[in-house]
Design an enzyme around this catalytic site. Sequence first.
Site, short mmCIF file in Angstrom:
data_model
loop_
_atom_site.label_atom_id
_atom_site.label_comp_id
_atom_site.label_asym_id
_atom_site.label_seq_id
_atom_site.Cartn_x
_atom_site.Cartn_y
_atom_site.Cartn_z
N HIS A 64 0.86 -1.19 0.00
CA HIS A 64 0.00 0.00 0.00
C HIS A 64 0.89 1.23 0.00
O HIS A 64 1.69 1.43 0.92
CB HIS A 64 -0.92 0.01 1.22
CG HIS A 64 -1.89 1.17 1.20
ND1 HIS A 64 -3.17 1.06 0.68
CD2 HIS A 64 -1.76 2.45 1.61
CE1 HIS A 64 -3.78 2.23 0.80
NE2 HIS A 64 -2.94 3.09 1.35
N CYS A 65 0.78 2.04 -1.03
CA CYS A 65 1.64 3.21 -1.19
C CYS A 65 0.91 4.46 -0.69
O CYS A 65 -0.10 4.86 -1.28
CB CYS A 65 2.04 3.38 -2.66
SG CYS A 65 3.16 4.76 -2.94
#
Length: 375
Positions: free
Chosen positions: A182-183
């Site tokens: 998850h960025c």
Amino acid sequence: MRSRQRMFAAAMRLLLKCLRLGRRRRFKLVRQAGQLWRYGRLCLRSLLYNSFTNSDVVLDSLFEPVYWLVDHVTRWFGVVFVALVIGLTSSIVAIVYICLLPLILQTYTPAWICWHLAYGHWNLIMIVFHYYKAITTSPGHPPQAKNDLTGVSICRKCIAPKPARTHHCSICNRCVLKMDHHCPWLNNCVGHYNHRYFFSFCLFMTMGCIYCSISGWDMFRDAYAAIERMKLLEKERLQVAANQTYYQTPPPTFSFRQRAFHKSVVYLWVLCSSVALALGALTLWHAALITRGETSIERHINKKERQRLQKKGKVFRNPYSYGSWDNWKVFLGVDMPRHWLTRVLLPSPHLPHGTGLSWELPPCVSEQRVPLLAI
């Protein structure tokens, strides 16, 4: 005399009887407390017993509040991070157009002007396109209906089918197909459908920062020297003004426009150099993962599986790796030679191979995959 002795003996017998009763009651209370303690400990063990419990599970349980805090902070600050990326990138582009481009048009030869205009605008278009697609494209989620998939595991949090290479994102609170991570800078998960956009954005952003750092090195040195001269002259001017009247104060040596120009060039070079180092390292890491045909999560899973099988005298083979060159072709969606131009060097919204639910052999792979385990 005898009556006194009898009374004393009776009192002593009564005292001894009271002491025995008190001792019995005390022992009875201690015995009941011990029984309650053993019973409570047995109940607690029966509720918390797990044959798979180890030190890692205990540490995960202790750090669960920290994980919860990080997940919620990341979820809410994702919008702030996206706005920060857009703001910093826009500031660099504005400095290039306002400060550097007029200087390039005045001093460079026509050949260098054409090169800078062509490469700079192509790099900018690739950055904007891939970042927009990375934050707006869904990474892909498995269907919730159990009849659509066969032979898959069940997610413990979603209570739904979880295909191969799918993992649950605690921030998005959903399972993601071929999840990498998850960025927060995208405010989105990196998965099956936007993994190529994420890597391409990192690559072209790194290239753009390196381009700005190399091209602006001479300007940076001149601007830094000019700023140092500004500080020195400003100090001397203040010393002279301290011995004169207000009307005799000399005017500033550098105008506001000159100060803004030099500081903008220094800001551009420092920011681009810092981003090039940090983002360049991240890009190289993901390039190595793509070469091996695995994601960031699979990197840790495969490492543990490799160590486990090594103790048994077996060799682990990644079933999703088709060889270094073919892994890049599958990742970039290159099916024929012209796709290196139309799908890699130019903006392309083409979909990746497969649906993320099953992993058949892509058409661009010539050799068969290696087996999962080899003795």
